[in-house]
Structure formats: C-alpha cells, structure tokens
Design a protein around this motif. Structure first.
Motif: not given
Length: 422
Positions: A11-15, A42-47, A56-60
């Motif tokens: 999955c995408l990474k964020g701070k 991890s089956s689709v690579g989304t958070c 996309e990375a729960c960054q907000y």
C-alpha cells in the motif's frame, strides 16, 4: 509486490500520524504504510483508513462531517494552511499564515489536517449548528456603546464603507443620516446602528443670518418670494422671457431641483441644491425662487444634510453600534475615482477621516465599546437546530439598546404582569 510468491501488493506510504520521534524535536517524518492510520488490504494494495481520515495513504484528517458530508454542506473544508489565510481578528482580515516555511517541523500538518470554515449563521466543528444572536447582557452596568466618527469633505462622487470585511454599495457624497444607517445595517456584519450628524441644517459660512427654509412654495403655489441658499451647481438659462420659461428650463436639466427668476433683470438661474459656499441668498425681494417638488422638505441640501461638506463647513457623523456590541473594529472606507472636492478654495480629491477608540474630530469624541457580546445576551438558551433564543422568564427580544426590538437576543427586560385584586 512482496511475499513468497510476489502475490501481495504494498500500500502507499505516508508520513506517520503516530510513531516514535526520530530525533530531538523531530517526528512525523517516517514514511509508513497507510500513515499508521489505516490497514493495508494487500490483495489489492489499497488502504482502509480509520474513521476521520482519508487519502490513498490515509494521509489526511477529514473535516467534521467526514468525506461524505464535509462541513454538513454549510461551509468550506480547508487545510490548516488555507484556514490561516481566512483567519480574522475581531472580524477583520489578518496577514497570518501557517505552514509557509517548509523547514519548520512544527507545521508538518499544514496540508494534512483539514477543518471547516462555516458559512455565516452556522458554527461548530462540522458547521451543523445554527448560530444564535449575540447581545449585551442587560444585567451588567456602566457599559458604553461603541461610537465611531466620520468626517467627509467632498462635493461630488461616491465612496464605500467596510466593516468586518463586508462592504456597502456605493454611497453618494451627500447621503443623509437615515440612508447611511440603512446602508450599514444592510451589511451582514451589522444588525443595528444609529447615525447622527453634528449639523442639522445646511448653512453658508458667508451668511451668518441664515435661517433654514421650511416653507418655500412650490411652483404650483407661486406668489411669495423665497430666498435661496447653498445652491450647488448654478446655471444661467438664456432666452427665457418669463417665470414659466424658467421652470421649463429647470425641468429640462437633469439634477435641477430649484430655479430662480428675477423679473427686473429677466434673469433665470437653475440650481442643483447642495452645499456651495460661493453663493448666498438673494437680497432682492423681487427675486423669486421655487422648488420643483411640492414638498420642499424632500430637497436635499436645504432642510436635510448630507454627510460631506465643502472645505468651509464641517459635519461629523456619529455611528453608534447597538449590535454588534463590544469593542468592535474600525469602519474603513474606499473612495471612487469621481470622489472630489471643488469649491472656492479647493479643486482636489475628496477627503474622509474616521476616528475610533477615543479619537476626536473637532468637538466630537469617539468611544470604545465596553458592552458584552454574549449568546442570547446571557439571558436565554440557544437552539442550535433553529438558531433561535428561548429567553428566560422576564426577558425578551431587544433593539440592541435595552428596549423592545426584533433582534431575538433576550436583551429586553420585560415588565412583570400586574397581579389582580387588592
């Protein structure tokens, strides 16, 4: 991809929202999957983000109301950086900024945390609550209302007034006190003000014996000579042979409100009545002047006073605030390109001066308000669903000055009903 058979997706990474500091005064700088505020499918690579977070990375961090109904439809969802641009001080705009320095670790959340800027009349973290009226607590004493002073020198053009970032429509240089009151109360930032002028009649500095005209006959009842004063723009009409012709000449000129006929000299003058120091009343009783309206009290500049004067006269407008209450910010102004002062002394741009918080203009002194500004005046309960005050017993809607009115602020002390019987 990762895993023994490379079947799993990262999955995408964020701070990281939460994590161990990387050094003294350093944190939130590690890139982690879903920003430590969600779980990775991890089956689709989304958070799959925790409630209240998105991206996309729960960054907000979401605004109140969530991503489905941000700010309940009654405001704008903005980042902390954007909210700083909208910050105000007592209703006035500020130059405050947050997150402009990328090297300042303390503002790491400038573009990550979101909040609501509610529309007028709404409040709360999610803008779901209606605002109730604010008012002065009538149970406190020795309070004074805010009084601001305006002095204006001009003979033509328009200007605007601004209060708490709300601006009036274009105002004429000769706007009268009641019309100025209405223009200010039309602003969303003003509920109730009183406007008084220091001068209650137009006079001429060259005529110390001037008396205000109150009964100048209209043309339809002509017969009694009537002196003119402060004629403003004066135009001599040529080719006029009698009184009727002088009236017709005035009627054909836009802005003409009065005319004067001198039968001995066969002279006709038409007037745009306003302040003008260069002219004085005629001393010749044979000169007859007439208003083109049947009601001379409607003639501006004779029995009514506009806010601006020429350079030889002074008029100070006192603007007293009832609502909003408290120590409010200064009124500001902007003049139009046609705002000018042209008289016997000056031919220049017009001038406006505003005094507040104890400042003076001539003999007039402004006053810094000390009244309260409490929800429902501290004498009622606010219904956030309706934005309406339910007043406590003995209290009702006021006019902002302690009297009965329509502000729905519970600032009026009601009389107790008289009991029957002896």
């Amino acid at each position: 991809f990762y895993g023994g058979n490379c079947a799993l997706k990262e999955c995408l990474k964020g701070k990281a929202w939460f994590g161990y500091p990387s050094a003294d005064e350093a944190a939130h700088d590690d890139l982690v999957e879903c920003s430590n505020m969600g779980s990775c499918d991890s089956s689709v690579g989304t958070c799959e983000c925790a409630p209240g977070f998105f991206g996309e990375a729960c960054q907000y961090m979401a605004c109140g109301g969530g991503t489905g109904n941000p700010c309940s439809g009654h405001g704008k969802c903005l980042s902390v950086r954007q909210l700083s641009w909208e910050a105000d001080d007592n209703g006035d705009a500020t130059a405050y900024e947050y997150g402009t320095d990328p090297n300042n670790a303390l503002t790491w959340d400038a573009d990550r945390v979101f909040g609501c800027m509610c529309d007028d009349g709404w409040e709360g973290y999610d803008c779901s609550t209606r605002s109730c009226p604010l008012g002065d607590d009538p149970g406190t004493y020795d309070d004074v209302r805010e009084v601001q002073l305006i002095r204006c020198y001009a003979s033509s053009g328009t200007f605007t007034l601004t209060f708490r970032q709300k601006t009036t429509a274009a105002l004429s240089w000769d706007i009268e006190a009641y019309d100025l009151k209405l223009a200010l109360e039309a602003l969303d930032s003003v509920s109730s003000v009183d406007v008084e002028y220091s001068r209650n009649q137009v006079t001429s500095s060259t005529n110390s014996t001037y008396q205000p005209i109150t009964t100048c006959p209209s043309y339809s009842s002509a017969g009694t000579p009537c002196e003119m004063n402060n004629k403003g723009t004066t135009t001599a009409a040529s080719g006029v042979a009698d009184l009727s012709g002088c009236k017709e000449a005035c009627s054909s000129i836009i802005g003409c409100t009065a005319f004067g006929w001198d039968p001995s000299a066969l002279s006709c003058s038409t007037y745009s009545v306003a302040w003008h120091n260069a002219t004085s009343p005629s001393s010749d009783a044979s000169v007859q002047s007439y208003y083109t309206t049947a009601d001379p009290l409607l003639i501006k500049g004779v029995n009514k006073v506009g806010v601006c004067t020429n350079s030889s006269q002074t008029n100070v407008a006192r603007v007293s605030f009832s609502s909003p209450s408290g120590d409010v910010p200064p009124i500001t102004y902007t003049v139009g390109s046609d705002f000018a002062l042209k008289d016997d002394t000056y031919d220049t741009a017009g001038l406006i001066t505003i005094a507040t918080d104890g400042g003076t203009i001539g003999a007039e002194t402004s006053v810094a308000g000390t009244t309260d500004e409490k929800v429902c005046s501290g004498r009622g309960d606010c219904s956030g669903e309706l934005g309406y005050c339910t007043c406590h017993k003995g209290w009702g809607s006021s006019d902002g000055k302690g009297g009965m009115g329509v502000l729905n602020d519970c600032g009026f002390r009601q009389n107790e009903p008289l009991s029957s019987g002896g």
